[in-house]
Design a protein around this motif. Structure first.
Motif, PDB file in Angstrom:
ATOM      1  N   ILE A 116      25.999  45.844  92.674  1.00 10.97           N
ATOM      2  CA  ILE A 116      25.965  47.239  93.115  1.00 10.97           C
ATOM      3  C   ILE A 116      25.825  48.165  91.907  1.00 10.97           C
ATOM      4  CG2 ILE A 116      27.357  49.088  94.118  1.00 10.97           C
ATOM      5  CD1 ILE A 116      28.409  46.952  96.112  1.00 10.97           C
ATOM      6  N   SER A 117      26.571  47.882  90.836  1.00  9.41           N
ATOM      7  CA  SER A 117      26.487  48.760  89.658  1.00  9.41           C
ATOM      8  C   SER A 117      25.118  48.643  88.981  1.00  9.41           C
ATOM      9  CB  SER A 117      27.608  48.458  88.668  1.00  9.41           C
ATOM     10  OG  SER A 117      27.469  47.156  88.140  1.00  9.41           O
ATOM     11  N   VAL A 118      24.551  47.436  88.942  1.00  8.69           N
ATOM     12  CA  VAL A 118      23.210  47.271  88.366  1.00  8.69           C
ATOM     13  C   VAL A 118      22.197  48.015  89.219  1.00  8.69           C
ATOM     14  CG1 VAL A 118      21.381  45.576  87.969  1.00  8.69           C
ATOM     15  CG2 VAL A 118      23.681  45.119  87.162  1.00  8.69           C
ATOM     16  N   ARG A 119      22.319  47.889  90.542  1.00 10.56           N
ATOM     17  CA  ARG A 119      21.381  48.577  91.437  1.00 10.56           C
ATOM     18  C   ARG A 119      21.515  50.096  91.291  1.00 10.56           C
ATOM     19  NH1 ARG A 119      17.992  48.095  95.647  1.00 10.56           N
ATOM     20  NH2 ARG A 119      18.143  49.579  97.369  1.00 10.56           N
ATOM     21  N   ALA A 120      22.744  50.592  91.189  1.00 12.52           N
ATOM     22  CA  ALA A 120      22.958  52.032  91.033  1.00 12.52           C
ATOM     23  C   ALA A 120      22.325  52.533  89.731  1.00 12.52           C
ATOM     24  CB  ALA A 120      24.443  52.359  91.069  1.00 12.52           C
ATOM     25  N   ALA A 121      22.525  51.799  88.646  1.00 15.37           N
ATOM     26  CA  ALA A 121      21.947  52.207  87.365  1.00 15.37           C
ATOM     27  C   ALA A 121      20.421  52.193  87.433  1.00 15.37           C
ATOM     28  CB  ALA A 121      22.434  51.291  86.244  1.00 15.37           C
ATOM     29  N   PHE A 122      19.880  51.146  88.048  1.00 16.26           N
ATOM     30  CA  PHE A 122      18.420  51.044  88.190  1.00 16.26           C
ATOM     31  C   PHE A 122      17.890  52.218  89.003  1.00 16.26           C
ATOM     32  CE2 PHE A 122      14.667  49.761  90.530  1.00 16.26           C
ATOM     33  CZ  PHE A 122      13.872  49.217  89.529  1.00 16.26           C
ATOM     34  N   LEU A 123      18.542  52.524  90.126  1.00 15.57           N
ATOM     35  CA  LEU A 123      18.078  53.611  90.986  1.00 15.57           C
ATOM     36  C   LEU A 123      18.211  54.966  90.299  1.00 15.57           C
ATOM     37  CD1 LEU A 123      19.431  52.410  94.438  1.00 15.57           C
ATOM     38  CD2 LEU A 123      17.056  52.416  93.640  1.00 15.57           C
ATOM     39  N   GLU A 124      19.259  55.137  89.481  1.00 17.45           N
ATOM     40  CA  GLU A 124      19.407  56.388  88.738  1.00 17.45           C
ATOM     41  C   GLU A 124      18.263  56.568  87.744  1.00 17.45           C
ATOM     42  OE1 GLU A 124      23.302  56.208  87.055  1.00 17.45           O
ATOM     43  OE2 GLU A 124      24.279  56.664  88.967  1.00 17.45           O
ATOM     44  N   ARG A 125      17.914  55.478  87.036  1.00 15.00           N
ATOM     45  CA  ARG A 125      16.790  55.568  86.088  1.00 15.00           C
ATOM     46  C   ARG A 125      15.485  55.834  86.830  1.00 15.00           C
ATOM     47  NH1 ARG A 125      19.286  51.056  83.829  1.00 15.00           N
ATOM     48  NH2 ARG A 125      17.697  49.703  84.739  1.00 15.00           N
ATOM     49  N   GLU A 126      15.287  55.133  87.935  1.00 14.65           N
ATOM     50  CA  GLU A 126      14.070  55.326  88.712  1.00 14.65           C
ATOM     51  C   GLU A 126      14.002  56.745  89.271  1.00 14.65           C
ATOM     52  OE1 GLU A 126      11.536  52.602  91.747  1.00 14.65           O
ATOM     53  OE2 GLU A 126      13.633  52.940  92.299  1.00 14.65           O
ATOM     54  N   ASN A 127      15.140  57.272  89.717  1.00 16.52           N
ATOM     55  CA  ASN A 127      15.197  58.632  90.242  1.00 16.52           C
ATOM     56  C   ASN A 127      14.831  59.639  89.155  1.00 16.52           C
ATOM     57  OD1 ASN A 127      15.628  60.696  92.047  1.00 16.52           O
ATOM     58  ND2 ASN A 127      17.846  60.697  91.799  1.00 16.52           N
ATOM     59  N   ALA A 128      15.362  59.455  87.953  1.00 19.89           N
ATOM     60  CA  ALA A 128      15.043  60.364  86.848  1.00 19.89           C
ATOM     61  C   ALA A 128      13.547  60.320  86.531  1.00 19.89           C
ATOM     62  CB  ALA A 128      15.857  59.994  85.617  1.00 19.89           C
TER      63      ALA A 128
END
Length: 158
Positions: A116-128
Motif C-alpha cells: 500500500i505504501s509503495v502504491r501510494a508513493a507511486f501514485l503520488e509521483r504519477e499524480n505530480a
C-alpha cells in the motif's frame, strides 16, 4: 468472503491481483509459503518482497472493492491461563501451530502495508507528473487561443 491471498492458502483477502498473464505462472502460494519462509517463490505482485525480479508496478495491479474496504477490528479473546500440569504434547503442538499462524498473519499484514505504501508513493509521483503535464497542456491551449484570436482579428471569424 473473499479469494485466497496466495500467502498462506487461507480465504482471507490478500495482496492485489496481478494481471492474468502473471497469475498463469506457478506462484508457490501453498501453506507455509508465506513471506520470509525462504521459498524464493514470487508473490502475486511480482515485487521484490519474495525474490521477484521486477519492481512493483501498481498500474498493472487490480484491487477488488473488498480488498480496498477497511477491515473491522476483531476483539481479542481473553487469555486463559493453563496450569503447568495441563501443558501436554497437544498443548505445545497447538501453541506451535498458533505461533506459526500468528507469524504468517503478521508477515502478510506487513507485506500488504508495504504494498500500500509503495502504491501510494507511486501514485503520488504519477499524480505530480500528470499535474505538470496538464499545466503544460493548458499553457499550450492558451498559446493556441492567442494565435487564433490574432488570426481572427486580422482575417475575421473562421
Amino acid at each position: 468472503m473473499g479469494r485466497g491471498n496466495g500467502i498462506n492458502g487461507e480465504g482471507a483477502p490478500g495482496p492485489p491481483r496481478a494481471p492474468p498473464e502473471a497469475e498463469a505462472e506457478p506462484l508457490g502460494g501453498g501453506p507455509g509459503a508465506g513471506a520470509g519462509s525462504g521459498g524464493g517463490s514470487r508473490c502475486r505482485c511480482r515485487c521484490r518482497c519474495r525474490g521477484g525480479g521486477a519492481p512493483l508496478d501498481p498500474r498493472r495491479l487490480r484491487f477488488s472493492q473488498e480488498e480496498l474496504r477497511p477491515q473491522p477490528m476483531a476483539r481479542k479473546a481473553r487469555k486463559v491461563h493453563v496450569p503447568d500440569e495441563q501443558k501436554d504434547e497437544k498443548y505445545w503442538s497447538r501453541r506451535s501451530r498458533n505461533n506459526a499462524a500468528a507469524k504468517r498473519s503478521r508477515d502478510a499484514r506487513r507485506l500488504k502495508e508495504n504494498q500500500i505504501s509503495v502504491r501510494a508513493a507511486f501514485l503520488e509521483r504519477e499524480n505530480a507528473a500528470l499535474r505538470v503535464e496538464v499545466a503544460a497542456a493548458r499553457r499550450e491551449l492558451q498559446r493556441f487561443r492567442a494565435i487564433l484570436a490574432r488570426y481572427e482579428a486580422q482575417h475575421g471569424q473562421i
